[in-house]
Write an enzyme that holds these catalytic residues in place. Structure first.
Site, mmCIF file in Angstrom:
data_model
loop_
_atom_site.group_PDB
_atom_site.id
_atom_site.type_symbol
_atom_site.label_atom_id
_atom_site.label_comp_id
_atom_site.label_asym_id
_atom_site.label_seq_id
_atom_site.Cartn_x
_atom_site.Cartn_y
_atom_site.Cartn_z
ATOM 1 N N GLY A 12 0.834 -1.213 0.000
ATOM 2 C CA GLY A 12 0.000 0.000 0.000
ATOM 3 C C GLY A 12 0.859 1.248 0.000
ATOM 4 N NE ARG A 37 -5.461 -2.273 -5.638
ATOM 5 C CZ ARG A 37 -6.666 -1.986 -5.179
ATOM 6 N NH1 ARG A 37 -7.687 -2.769 -5.492
ATOM 7 N NH2 ARG A 37 -6.868 -0.937 -4.413
ATOM 8 C CG ASN A 90 -0.028 0.911 4.826
ATOM 9 O OD1 ASN A 90 -0.599 1.557 5.713
ATOM 10 N ND2 ASN A 90 -0.077 1.279 3.547
ATOM 11 C CE1 TYR A 156 -10.617 -0.743 7.451
ATOM 12 C CE2 TYR A 156 -11.340 0.271 9.511
ATOM 13 C CZ TYR A 156 -10.361 0.063 8.555
ATOM 14 O OH TYR A 156 -9.121 0.647 8.691
HETATM 15 P P1 NDP Z 1 -5.092 5.052 1.407
HETATM 16 O O1 NDP Z 1 -6.371 4.766 0.693
HETATM 17 O O2 NDP Z 1 -4.503 6.401 1.271
HETATM 18 O O3 NDP Z 1 -3.997 3.953 1.028
HETATM 19 C C1 NDP Z 1 -4.337 2.588 0.937
HETATM 20 C C2 NDP Z 1 -3.217 1.847 0.240
HETATM 21 O O4 NDP Z 1 -3.541 0.452 0.187
HETATM 22 C C3 NDP Z 1 -3.006 2.311 -1.186
HETATM 23 O O5 NDP Z 1 -1.634 2.428 -1.439
HETATM 24 C C4 NDP Z 1 -3.589 1.184 -2.012
HETATM 25 O O6 NDP Z 1 -2.875 1.065 -3.246
HETATM 26 C C5 NDP Z 1 -3.310 -0.016 -1.123
HETATM 27 N N1 NDP Z 1 -4.170 -1.148 -1.451
HETATM 28 C C6 NDP Z 1 -5.514 -1.241 -1.310
HETATM 29 N N2 NDP Z 1 -5.954 -2.406 -1.783
HETATM 30 C C7 NDP Z 1 -4.858 -3.073 -2.233
HETATM 31 C C8 NDP Z 1 -4.661 -4.334 -2.862
HETATM 32 N N3 NDP Z 1 -5.695 -5.161 -3.098
HETATM 33 N N4 NDP Z 1 -3.409 -4.697 -3.218
HETATM 34 C C9 NDP Z 1 -2.363 -3.878 -2.984
HETATM 35 N N5 NDP Z 1 -2.483 -2.668 -2.389
HETATM 36 C C10 NDP Z 1 -3.720 -2.280 -2.029
HETATM 37 O O7 NDP Z 1 -5.424 4.755 2.948
HETATM 38 P P2 NDP Z 1 -4.491 4.771 4.272
HETATM 39 O O8 NDP Z 1 -3.126 5.177 3.975
HETATM 40 O O9 NDP Z 1 -5.238 5.535 5.290
HETATM 41 O O10 NDP Z 1 -4.586 3.238 4.669
HETATM 42 C C11 NDP Z 1 -3.451 2.451 4.937
HETATM 43 C C12 NDP Z 1 -3.798 1.459 6.050
HETATM 44 O O11 NDP Z 1 -4.081 2.175 7.234
HETATM 45 C C13 NDP Z 1 -5.015 0.586 5.760
HETATM 46 O O12 NDP Z 1 -4.742 -0.725 6.202
HETATM 47 C C14 NDP Z 1 -6.094 1.213 6.644
HETATM 48 O O13 NDP Z 1 -7.073 0.277 7.005
HETATM 49 C C15 NDP Z 1 -5.255 1.652 7.828
HETATM 50 N N6 NDP Z 1 -5.831 2.676 8.674
HETATM 51 C C16 NDP Z 1 -6.235 3.876 8.145
HETATM 52 C C17 NDP Z 1 -6.775 4.835 8.972
HETATM 53 C C18 NDP Z 1 -7.303 6.128 8.447
HETATM 54 O O14 NDP Z 1 -8.066 6.796 9.170
HETATM 55 N N7 NDP Z 1 -6.923 6.559 7.256
HETATM 56 C C19 NDP Z 1 -6.864 4.617 10.429
HETATM 57 C C20 NDP Z 1 -6.419 3.333 10.859
HETATM 58 C C21 NDP Z 1 -5.890 2.407 10.017
HETATM 59 P P3 NDP Z 1 -3.509 0.746 -4.680
HETATM 60 O O15 NDP Z 1 -4.915 1.270 -4.681
HETATM 61 O O16 NDP Z 1 -2.589 1.458 -5.634
HETATM 62 O O17 NDP Z 1 -3.430 -0.739 -4.786
HETATM 63 C C1 8X3 Z 2 -9.676 3.657 10.049
HETATM 64 C C2 8X3 Z 2 -10.168 4.480 11.164
HETATM 65 O O1 8X3 Z 2 -12.287 4.979 12.464
HETATM 66 O O2 8X3 Z 2 -12.203 5.622 10.113
HETATM 67 O O3 8X3 Z 2 -9.250 2.421 10.492
HETATM 68 O O4 8X3 Z 2 -12.401 3.311 10.749
HETATM 69 S S1 8X3 Z 2 -11.845 4.591 11.126
#
Ligand code: NDP
Ligand code: 8X3
Length: 255
Positions: A12, A37, A90, A156
């Site tokens: 990610g 991706r 991630n 989720y």
């Molecule tokens: P973004 O949407 O900004 O980034 C998500 C990343 O995951 C992208 O790089 C995307 O790349 C990649 N991804 C998604 N699906 C796939 C797949 N099938 N294969 C490979 N890569 C994939 O979100 P965040 O940076 O916020 O999220 C990162 C992590 O943090 C996640 O696990 C999320 O659940 C977690 N998180 C986020 C929070 C928030 O509030 N934002 C809070 C807590 C946890 P691409 O689409 O190019 O494949």
């Molecule tokens: C992402 C944080 O609270 O938007 O994990 O689900 S929340």
């Protein structure tokens, strides 16, 4: 722990927290395997990091939901890249905020296949090498949502509760090896996360963070680097970090 020349695989890495981790690890002299991706995004990021810090990157355009492709890609890494020191699991996403009885099966499958099964596939492919080399650190990006369910978020939250259970299980199974396992559990972070959840509805995504100061992706990446740079005998098992404006998954302060 010095990060200089260590090999860090980040899933990610094309956006948000993953891209921020790439930047901070690059700044510390690490070499990066960037997985996502969207290859164009990875290329752009790798170019920036090469220019800013001279960072060598190896790009893997990969869907972590495809177990066979993950195994194949990681088994075929050329030798300097195969010795992964740090794995940052991630890649993840949420889809929708529907009540469970109205939820779309496809959304559930996408979340479970990415957040849970994708993390398992990548870990399964990378960990044997770490065990063999007697060196490594797995950092899983969980969520406050894995500790506390919120309305409309059952699936989720379940996927992130699974990340918590897997992180705990890994620690049990790796006891006796020098390999460390860390789970980072962020609260609200402003990234593309909510745009993905609401399928490009920017107004609805922006409303999630309206009136409060969310975490930035860099805030989270700094904590990942902190965990990765402790001395080898110190394992940061888990860290929950939230915005000061967030007390729980459902209770936030908006001005
Ligand atoms: P973004 O949407 O900004 O980034 C998500 C990343 O995951 C992208 O790089 C995307 O790349 C990649 N991804 C998604 N699906 C796939 C797949 N099938 N294969 C490979 N890569 C994939 O979100 P965040 O940076 O916020 O999220 C990162 C992590 O943090 C996640 O696990 C999320 O659940 C977690 N998180 C986020 C929070 C928030 O509030 N934002 C809070 C807590 C946890 P691409 O689409 O190019 O494949
Ligand atoms: C992402 C944080 O609270 O938007 O994990 O689900 S929340």
């Amino acid at each position: 722990m010095m990060l200089e020349n260590s090999i860090v695989l980040i899933t990610g890495a094309s956006s948000g927290i993953g891209a921020a981790c790439a930047t901070l690890f690059a700044r510390s002299g690490a070499r990066l395997i960037l997985v996502a991706r969207r290859q164009d995004r990875l290329q752009e990021l790798a170019g920036e990091l090469q220019q800013a810090y001279g960072t060598p990157s190896y790009l893997l355009a990969l869907d972590v939901r495809d177990g066979a492709a993950v195994q194949q890609a990681l088994q075929s890494l050329p030798s300097p890249w195969a010795n992964i020191d740090i794995l940052i699991n991630n890649a993840g996403l949420s889809r929708g905020l529907d009540k469970l009885h109205m939820g779309a099966l496809q959304d559930w499958e996408e979340m479970i296949d990415t957040n849970l099964k994708g993390l398992l596939y990548v870990t399964r492919a990378v960990l044997p090498g770490m065990v063999e080399r007697g060196r490594g650190h797995v950092v899983n990006i969980g969520s406050i949502a894995g500790r506390q369910t919120y309305p409309g978020g059952a699936v989720y939250c379940a996927s992130k509760a699974a990340v918590r259970a897997i992180s705990e299980g890994l620690k049990l199974d790796l006891l006796g090896t020098p390999i460390r396992v860390t789970e980072i559990q962020p609260g609200l972070v402003e990234t593309e996360f909510s745009q993905v959840r609401f399928r490009g509805d920017r107004a609805r995504a922006a409303a999630v963070y309206q009136g409060l100061t969310p975490l930035t992706a860099m805030d989270v990446a700094e904590v990942v680097v902190f965990a990765a740079t402790r001395p080898p005998h110190v394992n940061i098992s888990e860290i929950l970090l939230v915005p000061t404006d967030q007390a729980s998954t459902t209770l936030v302060h908006r001005r």
